[in-house]
Design an enzyme around this catalytic site. Structure first.
Site, PDB file in Angstrom:
ATOM      1  N   ARG A  22      27.852  47.885  88.730  1.00 28.40           N
ATOM      2  CA  ARG A  22      26.465  48.064  88.680  1.00 28.40           C
ATOM      3  C   ARG A  22      26.036  49.330  89.170  1.00 28.40           C
ATOM      4  O   ARG A  22      25.211  49.866  88.583  1.00 28.40           O
ATOM      5  CB  ARG A  22      25.947  47.149  90.127  1.00 28.40           C
ATOM      6  CG  ARG A  22      25.927  45.722  89.402  1.00 28.40           C
ATOM      7  CD  ARG A  22      26.135  44.772  90.815  1.00 28.40           C
ATOM      8  NE  ARG A  22      27.568  44.847  90.630  1.00 28.40           N
ATOM      9  CZ  ARG A  22      28.600  44.027  90.152  1.00 28.40           C
ATOM     10  NH1 ARG A  22      28.068  42.647  89.273  1.00 28.40           N
ATOM     11  NH2 ARG A  22      29.677  44.071  90.150  1.00 28.40           N
ATOM     12  N   THR A  23      26.746  50.032  90.114  1.00 30.58           N
ATOM     13  CA  THR A  23      26.320  51.293  90.629  1.00 30.58           C
ATOM     14  C   THR A  23      26.039  52.337  89.312  1.00 30.58           C
ATOM     15  O   THR A  23      25.239  53.085  89.206  1.00 30.58           O
ATOM     16  CB  THR A  23      27.212  51.726  91.657  1.00 30.58           C
ATOM     17  OG1 THR A  23      27.170  50.704  92.823  1.00 30.58           O
ATOM     18  CG2 THR A  23      26.463  53.089  92.210  1.00 30.58           C
TER      19      THR A  23
ATOM     20  N   LYS B 115      45.099  66.560  87.360  1.00 34.50           N
ATOM     21  CA  LYS B 115      45.979  67.850  87.088  1.00 34.50           C
ATOM     22  C   LYS B 115      46.208  68.642  88.525  1.00 34.50           C
ATOM     23  O   LYS B 115      46.537  69.570  88.612  1.00 34.50           O
ATOM     24  CB  LYS B 115      45.323  68.516  86.134  1.00 34.50           C
ATOM     25  CG  LYS B 115      45.118  67.904  84.763  1.00 34.50           C
ATOM     26  CD  LYS B 115      44.617  69.122  83.742  1.00 34.50           C
ATOM     27  CE  LYS B 115      44.303  68.394  82.402  1.00 34.50           C
ATOM     28  NZ  LYS B 115      43.190  69.167  81.791  1.00 34.50           N
TER      29      LYS B 115
ATOM     30  N   ARG C 215      31.351  58.460  93.300  1.00 34.89           N
ATOM     31  CA  ARG C 215      31.998  57.462  94.087  1.00 34.89           C
ATOM     32  C   ARG C 215      33.472  57.946  94.220  1.00 34.89           C
ATOM     33  O   ARG C 215      34.251  58.451  93.075  1.00 34.89           O
ATOM     34  CB  ARG C 215      31.999  56.236  93.228  1.00 34.89           C
ATOM     35  CG  ARG C 215      32.927  55.337  93.925  1.00 34.89           C
ATOM     36  CD  ARG C 215      32.568  53.963  93.464  1.00 34.89           C
ATOM     37  NE  ARG C 215      31.403  53.438  93.900  1.00 34.89           N
ATOM     38  CZ  ARG C 215      31.045  51.964  93.787  1.00 34.89           C
ATOM     39  NH1 ARG C 215      31.862  51.126  93.051  1.00 34.89           N
ATOM     40  NH2 ARG C 215      29.755  51.573  94.275  1.00 34.89           N
TER      41      ARG C 215
ATOM     42  N   HIS D 276      27.259  53.547 101.615  1.00 40.31           N
ATOM     43  CA  HIS D 276      26.972  53.513 100.263  1.00 40.31           C
ATOM     44  C   HIS D 276      25.331  53.521 100.441  1.00 40.31           C
ATOM     45  O   HIS D 276      24.626  52.389 100.169  1.00 40.31           O
ATOM     46  CB  HIS D 276      27.463  52.071  99.859  1.00 40.31           C
ATOM     47  CG  HIS D 276      27.193  51.656  98.318  1.00 40.31           C
ATOM     48  ND1 HIS D 276      26.435  52.740  97.430  1.00 40.31           N
ATOM     49  CD2 HIS D 276      27.748  50.800  97.538  1.00 40.31           C
ATOM     50  CE1 HIS D 276      26.845  52.320  95.990  1.00 40.31           C
ATOM     51  NE2 HIS D 276      27.532  51.208  96.206  1.00 40.31           N
TER      52      HIS D 276
END
Ligand code: NCD
Length: 307
Positions: A58-59, A87, A108, A136
């Site tokens: 959703r986000t 890396k 995120r 959030h």
């Protein structure tokens, strides 16, 4: 006049009430324009770069939809683990590089504080789309928008936050954001998953009423908003603890028989078993409307921080 231009969005407690009002008003304007089928171009020529180092449906999709709906473009690595982080590149260097490619960055990340670290690396606005068990803030803004749409106002409401209050970033941010209003909180969690003490103390210091219990049935009759959350499996060190706690709270249609007629049920989603599917058909089931509200609210945030 509240202004968000060039600001980062890192935590829910960073906003003044004026800024929250501006975001809500802008989001309502965008929602109305979408409803009318208008094509918007406020972000034409602008580029959003997304980094999702943890799973998201959703986000991520609602940020991308929001940017497209505003006429902007989105760049992102297909999977953050295929990016240069694998890396050994530091978050600082990755973000510093993207500064040359994008007008706004959405991140995120599994680590608490990662968005703050990213924001320190660049002058491009950074939006926190979830930092581990931390915050959030954009979810909380869409949660607030949803409560306003569904209940008309925030002041005077009893809000029950239920589930994994220790590890759930959505409830940390939502508690902080709602602390700007005259709300009463009921925190419902197993003892091991209680709301972090510093959040409870900061709410109490602001004069907000907070009650804590393990018993959901006691709280259902008094709640105006019943905010269910998933037990955050990925934050558990011991899988046996997760298995023991995962189905602690399940809301059923029958259990909602004792709820107020005007109560709404919310959930940031994804749900596992917290809300039985027989609730979905009730008018009180607000969670899919809540998910849809992610688009206008994230449109507002993208537009406000970049212009
Ligand atoms: C939440 C999250 O990622 O913190 N999901 C979301 O953004 N809608 C809630 C969760 O994963 O439980």
């Amino acid at each position: 006049m509240a202004k968000l231009a060039s600001k980062d969005v890192l935590r829910a407690d960073q906003f003044s009430v004026d800024e929250i009002d501006l975001i809500m008003e802008t989001a309502r304007g965008h929602a109305a324009a979408l409803e009318r089928g208008e094509v918007l171009d406020r972000m034409r020529g602008k580029v959003l770069s997304t980094f999702f180092y943890e799973p998201s449906t959703r986000t991520r999709l609602s940020f991308e939809a929001a940017m497209h709906r505003l006429g902007g473009r989105v760049i992102s690595v297909a999977e953050a683990k295929s990016s240069s982080a694998s890396k050994g590149e530091s978050l600082h260097d990755t973000i510093k590089t993207v500064e040359g490619y994008a007008d706004v960055i959405v991140l995120r990340h599994p680590q608490i504080g990662a968005a703050e670290e990213a924001a320190r690396a660049t002058d491009v606005p950074v939006i926190n789309a979830g930092d581990g068990a931390g915050q959030h803030p954009t979810q909380s803004l869409l949660d607030l928008y949803t409560i306003l749409e569904e209940q008309g106002q925030i002041d005077g409401l009893t809000v029950a936050l239920v589930g994994d209050l220790r590890n759930g970033r959505t409830v940390h941010s939502l508690a902080d954001l709602l602390a700007n209003y005259d709300v009463r909180f009921q925190f419902v969690a197993p003892d091991e998953l209680r709301m972090p003490r510093e959040i409870v103390e900061s709410l109490e210091a602001k004069g907000i009423s907070v009650a804590e219990t393990e018993d959901l049935a006691d709280v259902i009759p008094m709640a105006d908003v019943l905010y269910m959350t998933r037990i955050q499996r990925e934050r558990f060190e011991n899988p046996a603890d997760y298995d023991r706690l995962k189905d602690t709270y399940v809301v059923t249609r029958e259990a909602l028989g004792s709820a107020k007629k005007t109560a709404i049920v919310m959930h940031p989603l994804p749900r596992v078993n917290e809300i039985s599917t027989d609730v979905d058909g009730l008018p009180a089931a607000a969670y899919f409307r809540q998910a849809a509200n992610g688009v206008p609210v994230r449109m507002a945030l993208l537009a406000l921080v970049t212009t």
